[in-house]
Design an enzyme around this catalytic site. Structure first.
Site, short mmCIF file in Angstrom:
data_model
loop_
_atom_site.label_atom_id
_atom_site.label_comp_id
_atom_site.label_asym_id
_atom_site.label_seq_id
_atom_site.Cartn_x
_atom_site.Cartn_y
_atom_site.Cartn_z
N ASP A 174 28.70 51.93 41.45
CA ASP A 174 28.52 50.53 41.00
C ASP A 174 27.60 50.59 39.79
O ASP A 174 26.45 50.16 39.83
CB ASP A 174 27.92 49.66 42.10
CG ASP A 174 27.85 48.19 41.69
OD1 ASP A 174 28.28 47.86 40.57
OD2 ASP A 174 27.36 47.37 42.49
N ASN A 179 21.95 47.81 37.71
CA ASN A 179 21.54 48.85 38.66
C ASN A 179 20.84 50.04 38.02
O ASN A 179 20.59 51.05 38.69
CB ASN A 179 22.76 49.32 39.45
CG ASN A 179 23.27 48.23 40.37
OD1 ASN A 179 22.52 47.37 40.79
ND2 ASN A 179 24.56 48.24 40.65
N ASP A 193 21.24 50.61 44.25
CA ASP A 193 22.53 50.13 44.77
C ASP A 193 23.60 51.22 44.71
O ASP A 193 24.62 51.08 44.04
CB ASP A 193 22.99 48.88 44.01
CG ASP A 193 22.19 47.65 44.40
OD1 ASP A 193 21.44 47.72 45.39
OD2 ASP A 193 22.31 46.61 43.72
#
Length: 248
Positions: A174, A179, A193
């Site tokens: 992701d 992130n 994440d």
């Protein structure tokens, strides 16, 4: 994911995990998941930490994320897992806060050139550091299509055959720009994440990271992220992995 707007009701489980420390809601997602920052204010606390809470979901789980964080921690800066668990309907994950701020903190929204460079360099560092050999997690195309099928998502047959692998790496899973964490000097300092982390073509991450620059900074930054990563643009692989992301 987005920054919560207005007053957010704190679930009882989160209040218990906070152990009396002040809480600020920092993220919410489309399935009802919430992330809070707990500010450690006493010598007996665990310090600043993030508390993720949300409904069980077939795409990934916080137990999966805890496993991946523990595996990645010897190689790259990621949050330390303090606790995770679940009940019949929800799950939670508590991690120690890392230094730095998200690449979509207002500080970096105001300076996308620096932020995009840091995200690209941070993604390359993650890909270079995490060892493919011995990685127990798979994020390749067949695994992603199988996961989608379990969730009742039909991936078009045209998406089932990926372009030839450019470079096999352990992907973030992701790699959207929020992130990556960035320090005050404009350098990446960590990744968060990682619930979908696994082995795949590096363009599975690169395409999504580049695409997410437009969502967060506006148009015109995708090529700068790819350049900061250190490769030439690859329109075919980028288009395929963008479409796969949207399809799954």
């Amino acid at each position: 994911m987005s920054i919560p707007v207005g007053e957010i009701e704190v679930p009882g489980r989160v209040r218990g995990l906070a152990e009396g420390d002040p809480l600020d809601a920092v993220w919410t997602n489309a399935i009802g998941g919430l992330t809070f920052r707990a500010t450690g204010r006493t010598a007996d606390s665990h310090g600043d930490r993030f508390l993720k809470w949300g409904p069980r979901h077939l795409e990934t789980s916080m137990a999966d994320e805890a496993d991946r964080l523990a595996w990645a921690a010897p190689f790259i800066p990621v949050p330390e897992v303090l606790e995770h668990g679940s009940d019949a309907t929800h799950e939670w994950l508590v991690t120690r806060a890392l230094p730095g701020r998200s690449a979509v903190d207002p500080r970096w929204i105001a300076d996308p050139e620096t932020a995009v460079r840091a995200v690209g360099q941070g993604l390359r560092a993650l890909h270079d550091a995490l060892p493919v050999d011995g990685c127990p997690f798979d994020w390749g195309v067949p695994a992603r299509i199988a996961n989608a099928r379990r969730r009742g998502v039909v991936v078009p047959a045209t998406m089932h055959e990926a372009p030839p692998i450019d470079r096999l790496v352990v992907c973030h899973g992701d790699a959207c720009v929020p992130n990556t964490l960035i320090d005050d000097a404009g350098a990446w300092v960590g990744h968060v994440d990682l619930g979908a982390l696994g082995v795949a073509d590096r363009w599975a991450d690169l395409a999504v990271a580049a695409m997410s620059t437009e969502w967060n900074y506006g148009p015109g930054w995708a090529d700068a992220l790819v350049a900061a990563y250190g490769v030439e643009p690859d329109p075919v692989r980028a288009a395929y992995y963008r479409d796969l992301w949207n399809a799954t």
